[in-house]
Design an enzyme around this catalytic site. Structure first.
Site, PDB file in Angstrom:
ATOM      1  N   GLU A 111       9.957  16.008  40.787  1.00  0.00           N
ATOM      2  CA  GLU A 111      10.729  15.075  39.968  1.00  0.00           C
ATOM      3  C   GLU A 111      12.008  14.608  40.646  1.00  0.00           C
ATOM      4  O   GLU A 111      12.271  13.411  40.709  1.00  0.00           O
ATOM      5  CB  GLU A 111      11.071  15.704  38.610  1.00  0.00           C
ATOM      6  N   ASP A 122       7.772  19.935  38.316  1.00  0.00           N
ATOM      7  CA  ASP A 122       8.909  19.555  37.472  1.00  0.00           C
ATOM      8  C   ASP A 122       9.795  20.794  37.341  1.00  0.00           C
ATOM      9  O   ASP A 122       9.421  21.765  36.675  1.00  0.00           O
ATOM     10  CB  ASP A 122       8.428  19.092  36.096  1.00  0.00           C
ATOM     11  N   ILE A 182      12.773  21.390  35.841  1.00  0.00           N
ATOM     12  CA  ILE A 182      13.148  21.637  34.436  1.00  0.00           C
ATOM     13  C   ILE A 182      12.541  20.517  33.606  1.00  0.00           C
ATOM     14  O   ILE A 182      12.964  19.362  33.702  1.00  0.00           O
ATOM     15  CB  ILE A 182      14.673  21.634  34.207  1.00  0.00           C
ATOM     16  N   ASP A 183      11.558  20.836  32.805  1.00  0.00           N
ATOM     17  CA  ASP A 183      11.059  19.848  31.852  1.00  0.00           C
ATOM     18  C   ASP A 183      11.755  20.118  30.530  1.00  0.00           C
ATOM     19  O   ASP A 183      11.684  21.223  29.997  1.00  0.00           O
ATOM     20  CB  ASP A 183       9.544  19.935  31.687  1.00  0.00           C
ATOM     21  N   THR A 230      15.098  18.536  30.276  1.00  0.00           N
ATOM     22  CA  THR A 230      16.482  18.600  30.770  1.00  0.00           C
ATOM     23  C   THR A 230      17.480  18.277  29.666  1.00  0.00           C
ATOM     24  O   THR A 230      18.542  18.903  29.580  1.00  0.00           O
ATOM     25  CB  THR A 230      16.670  17.653  31.974  1.00  0.00           C
ATOM     26  N   ASP A 274       5.002  15.740  34.557  1.00  0.00           N
ATOM     27  CA  ASP A 274       4.933  16.221  33.168  1.00  0.00           C
ATOM     28  C   ASP A 274       3.489  16.517  32.775  1.00  0.00           C
ATOM     29  O   ASP A 274       3.238  17.219  31.790  1.00  0.00           O
ATOM     30  CB  ASP A 274       5.464  15.156  32.192  1.00  0.00           C
TER      31      ASP A 274
HETATM   32  C1  IPD Z   1      11.066  14.626  30.170  1.00  0.00           C
HETATM   33  C2  IPD Z   1      10.897  15.374  28.880  1.00  0.00           C
HETATM   34  C3  IPD Z   1      10.996  14.400  27.735  1.00  0.00           C
HETATM   35  C4  IPD Z   1       9.950  13.301  27.843  1.00  0.00           C
HETATM   36  C5  IPD Z   1      10.017  12.625  29.200  1.00  0.00           C
HETATM   37  C6  IPD Z   1       9.937  13.649  30.311  1.00  0.00           C
HETATM   38  P1  IPD Z   1      12.404  15.948  32.107  1.00  0.00           P
HETATM   39  O1  IPD Z   1      11.054  15.480  31.285  1.00  0.00           O
HETATM   40  O2  IPD Z   1       9.668  16.042  28.835  1.00  0.00           O
HETATM   41  O3  IPD Z   1      10.812  15.050  26.516  1.00  0.00           O
HETATM   42  O4  IPD Z   1      10.170  12.336  26.853  1.00  0.00           O
HETATM   43  O5  IPD Z   1       8.961  11.717  29.306  1.00  0.00           O
HETATM   44  O6  IPD Z   1       9.994  12.999  31.565  1.00  0.00           O
HETATM   45  O7  IPD Z   1      13.086  14.698  32.572  1.00  0.00           O
HETATM   46  O8  IPD Z   1      13.221  16.715  31.151  1.00  0.00           O
HETATM   47  O9  IPD Z   1      11.827  16.746  33.214  1.00  0.00           O
END
Ligand code: IPD
Length: 277
Positions: free
Chosen positions: A70, A90, A92-93, A95, A220
């Site tokens: 990411e 990813d 931190i999913d 964030t 994701d």
């Molecule tokens: C995001 C989160 C968020 C979702 C986004 C993702 P990140 O990931 O999962 O809930 O709406 O589409 O990209 O940026 O926190 O790794």
């Protein structure tokens, strides 16, 4: 036992746990937050630090492999899935959750070979749950087998989604109207928990019946897709066609019937493609 990618799988699981420990500790500390593609698209030093830790370790152990991650992508690295063994990370999913100390935050590591997903590891950092899926070998959470729900009726469904990063009026209108369509169709509820990967893990666990989103990314989706499929679920494109990991959109459900009903109800929000940025 074993299999050709056993060592990679073990490395992924160990790294997810190590990264998760760092994230868990950092959750309660002060953070320096920056924005990326929009005011709601956040990144912290911990995202960078954890991504560097994961990539350095994997690059050292598997020097011929390729990587999609990411924060590297945010810095301009291309997202291309070639036939080579490829890690999709990813750090931190969730964030935004992390920034707000909302305890729904994960590390996600997927692995593909010949453009086919081989395994996925997702670690729920605060609840210390390790979700894993390996092609042909099932999906598990802390060693317990996962199984999706068998629900086929949208009017009995609990549906999960995520908002995605954009906040322009057109996108918001489409987002809300998609939610309205599902609620009008009688869905029991629609939930937004702030982490695409953990929402997809809830689906794999049978704790929800469907998931859809526009505006997510390959990191994701990669790990979660293996976990859901190995838990008996389906992951497809919002058009009803086959999943395209780079298309920034997805429908997933416990049953094909449910996935098709959701896909039919949705209007498309065009977020472009990960491999065309
Ligand atoms: C995001 C989160 C968020 C979702 C986004 C993702 P990140 O990931 O999962 O809930 O709406 O589409 O990209 O940026 O926190 O790794």
């Amino acid at each position: 036992a074993g299999g050709p990618w056993e060592e990679c799988f073990e490395a992924a699981a160990q790294l997810a746990l190590r990264a998760g420990q760092i994230i868990r500790k950092a959750l309660s500390e002060e953070k320096r937050v920056s924005t990326k593609t929009s005011a709601a698209d956040l990144v912290t030093e911990t995202d960078h630090m954890v991504e560097a830790l994961i990539l350095q370790e994997l690059q050292q152990r598997f020097p011929s492999h390729r990587f999609i991650a990411e924060e590297a992508a945010a810095a301009g690295a291309k997202c291309v899935l070639t036939p080579s063994p490829t890690w999709i990370v990813d750090p931190i999913d969730g964030t935004c959750n992390f920034v707000h100390r909302f305890p729904t935050v994960a590390v996600s590591i997927g692995f593909a070979v010949n453009q086919e997903l081989e395994f996925g590891v997702i670690y729920h950092c605060t609840e210390e749950r390790l979700y894993t899926g390996r092609r042909g070998r099932g999906a598990f959470c802390n060693g317990q087998r996962l199984r999706v729900s068998g629900e086929t009726d949208l009017s009995k469904a609990l549906v999960l989604t995520e908002i995605g990063p954009r906040r322009d009026p057109t996108t918001l209108k489409l987002f809300l109207s998609n939610m309205e369509r599902l609620l009008r169709a009688g869905a029991h509820g629609v939930r937004v928990i702030g982490s695409s990967t953990l929402a997809l893990c809830h689906l794999a666990s049978g704790a929800a019946d469907a998931y859809y989103q526009f505006g997510l990314h390959c990191w994701d989706l990669a790990a979660a897709t293996v976990i859901i499929r190995e838990a008996g679920g389906v992951v497809m494109d919002t058009s009803g066609g086959p999943l395209d990991l780079m298309s920034c959109r997805v429908v997933a459900a416990g049953t094909r019937e449910m996935a098709v009903l959701i896909a039919q109800a949705l209007q498309t929000i065009n977020y472009g493609r990960d491999d065309e940025r």
